[in-house]
Enzyme design. Structure first.
Site, PDB file in Angstrom:
ATOM      1  N   SER A 260      14.244  42.364   7.991  1.00  0.00           N
ATOM      2  CA  SER A 260      15.203  41.257   7.987  1.00  0.00           C
ATOM      3  C   SER A 260      14.563  39.981   8.520  1.00  0.00           C
ATOM      4  CB  SER A 260      16.421  41.598   8.855  1.00  0.00           C
ATOM      5  OG  SER A 260      17.197  42.585   8.254  1.00  0.00           O
TER       6      SER A 260
ATOM      7  N   ASP B  94      23.688  33.729   6.919  1.00  0.00           N
ATOM      8  CA  ASP B  94      22.840  34.618   7.717  1.00  0.00           C
ATOM      9  C   ASP B  94      21.427  34.051   7.879  1.00  0.00           C
ATOM     10  OD1 ASP B  94      22.256  36.758   9.299  1.00  0.00           O
ATOM     11  OD2 ASP B  94      21.994  38.200   7.684  1.00  0.00           O
TER      12      ASP B  94
ATOM     13  N   HIS C  89      21.407  37.483  11.985  1.00  0.00           N
ATOM     14  CA  HIS C  89      21.685  38.763  12.648  1.00  0.00           C
ATOM     15  C   HIS C  89      20.474  39.292  13.420  1.00  0.00           C
ATOM     16  CE1 HIS C  89      20.007  40.629   8.845  1.00  0.00           C
ATOM     17  NE2 HIS C  89      19.535  41.486   9.730  1.00  0.00           N
TER      18      HIS C  89
END
Length: 468
Positions: free
Chosen positions: A226, A150, A120
């Site tokens: 992230s 992911d 992402h």
């Protein structure tokens, strides 16, 4: 005399006010926001006391931080999107292209510049840029992605060998073990926070048919973290920071990371095969608790209950049976379904695992060869399907078809329980036997045409749906 004393006092107060006012004005443009001092006993210092315990116990984070901070990078993702500027463009498409920049973190995992991050973070990128801790900036190449876990792999080319973080064994981490989260939250580069492993094999989507297996930690993680590193006190990579759960969108005490063993397997598959080679044990399983154990008629409350075995699978050929309770796999404790799926996420087709089961009060260790899971996501239908075998088709009374494994969109999620396990035999009245047949039909149809799906449900009834 008294009048003079009063004048002196007034002068002193005026001087203090003047100096204080000057100090405030001189710092007017400061970007630092100071937090007002709390009243005594108006908060509970949970993190403060835990960090003091670490200090008093002689735990030193500096070596791990020094080993990793130079190998965690800032990833910038530039995407181009068209924004409508009038009502006609809003309804019929078009608009002025605009560049939008997102940011996250990444971890250098090899001296030649391979970087692991979250899918992402780099999704839909038209341009990727990586900034190192020494402020050097590189253009990055996208090598491959895996939206299901992911995880994504990118690469930069530098003139010299780069610092990197070695992989640790995420299967061996323990609850209560100290870890560091290294990343770039809110564009604050090279930020290190400390916490402990607070849970393992955490499933955030327990009921949507897509089991997950995250490491949960209380190390502070926010937007921008992230794709960053979760490392142990030896500076080894044990996870890729991926998610938080919060009502506000910011960190509130829990964060989640993809285990390093799973992330490593994903990127090695991408490098070797160009896609991820997933495996299946070949069972239908569920978690246990006191209530359903009583309903089933067993005494076990931990483990994975085998509700069914897929014909022709590794589990079937090895002798696993319906009613078995899986307690361990390769010696690792299996307390719930996400423990099992998390461990299998680090394995490859044809790997052999030792499955310890409880069967009618006896313990058995059964070697099982893992088969490759071949799936395809039909995005227009919101379904994921997989290839099946002759034994399953014969059992369901059909000659051909692919099996629905799960729903993949929010609109279809309400039908997940009823559709899982159904066999699609035709799409647009054309027979399908493999996921390659499905791909061919979907790729060669007209975009605006309706899609007719014929399938056999779990009760053996023939159904047809038309998707528009």
């Amino acid at each position: 005399m008294k009048q003079n004393i009063k004048l002196v006092i007034v002068a002193l107060i005026a001087s203090a006010v003047t100096l204080g006012g000057y100090s405030l004005l001189s710092n007017k443009n400061s970007q630092t926001a100071f937090i007002p001092q709390q009243e005594e006993n108006s908060f509970i210092p949970t993190n403060y006391s835990s960090k003091m315990v670490a200090a008093n116990a002689g735990i030193d984070f500096t070596e791990a931080a020094d080993k990793t901070v130079h190998a965690v990078v800032h990833v910038k993702n530039t995407t181009i999107s068209k924004q409508p500027s009038n009502i006609m463009e809003f309804f019929y498409g078009g608009g002025t292209p605009r560049a939008m920049v997102g940011a996250g973190s990444g971890v250098i995992i090899s001296p030649d510049g391979y970087i692991i991050t979250n899918n992402h973070v780099i999704e839909n990128a038209s341009e990727l840029e990586v900034a190192l801790n020494d402020n050097r900036i590189f253009k990055a190449e996208l090598i491959g992605t895996d939206p299901k876990t992911d995880i994504a792999l990118i690469k930069i080319d530098a003139d010299e060998k780069l610092p990197f973080v070695p992989f640790g064994d995420s299967n061996n981490i323990k609850i209560g073990e100290w870890v560091l989260a290294v990343g770039n939250p809110f564009n604050l580069t090279s930020t290190v926070t400390a916490g402990i492993i607070s849970a393992k094999a955490r499933d955030l989507n327990e009921f949507d048919g897509n089991p997950q297996s995250f490491i949960q930690t209380d190390a502070a993680v926010n937007r921008g973290n992230s794709g960053g590193a979760l490392v142990n006190t030896r500076g080894e990579l044990v996870g890729i920071n991926t998610a938080i759960t919060s009502e506000t969108g910011s960190y509130v005490g829990y964060s989640f990371a993809v285990p390093s063993n799973n992330a490593r397997k994903v990127i090695e598959d991408i490098m070797e095969f160009g896609n991820v080679q997933r495996v299946i044990l070949g069972i239908r399983g569920s978690n246990l608790n006191s209530k359903n154990a009583e309903e089933i008629g067993i005494n076990e409350t931990e483990g994975v209950y085998v509700g069914g075995v897929e014909k022709g699978s590794g589990a079937d050929k090895s002798g696993l049976k319906e009613g078995d309770v899986i307690k361990r796999i390769d010696g690792y404790k299996i307390g719930k379904f996400s423990d099992l799926t998390g461990y299998l996420g680090s394995k490859r087709p044809n790997d052999v695992v030792e499955v310890t089961v409880s069967r009618e009060g006896n313990t058995k260790v059964i070697p099982v060869t893992l088969f490759k899971l071949e799936t395809y996501q039909i995005e227009d239908l919101g379904l994921e399907v997989k290839n099946t075998n002759k034994e399953v088709l014969k059992q369901r009374g059909v000659e051909n078809g692919v099996e629905i494994t799960q729903t993949i969109t929010e609109d279809m999620s309400r039908y997940n329980r009823s559709l899982r396990g159904a066999i699609i035999t035709k799409i647009n009245d054309r027979k399908v036997s493999t996921i390659d047949d499905v791909k061919s039909i979907m790729n060669n149809r007209s975009y605006n045409d309706p899609i007719k799906v014929t399938f056999i449900d779990s009760n053996g009834e023939l159904n047809s749906f038309i998707f528009r």
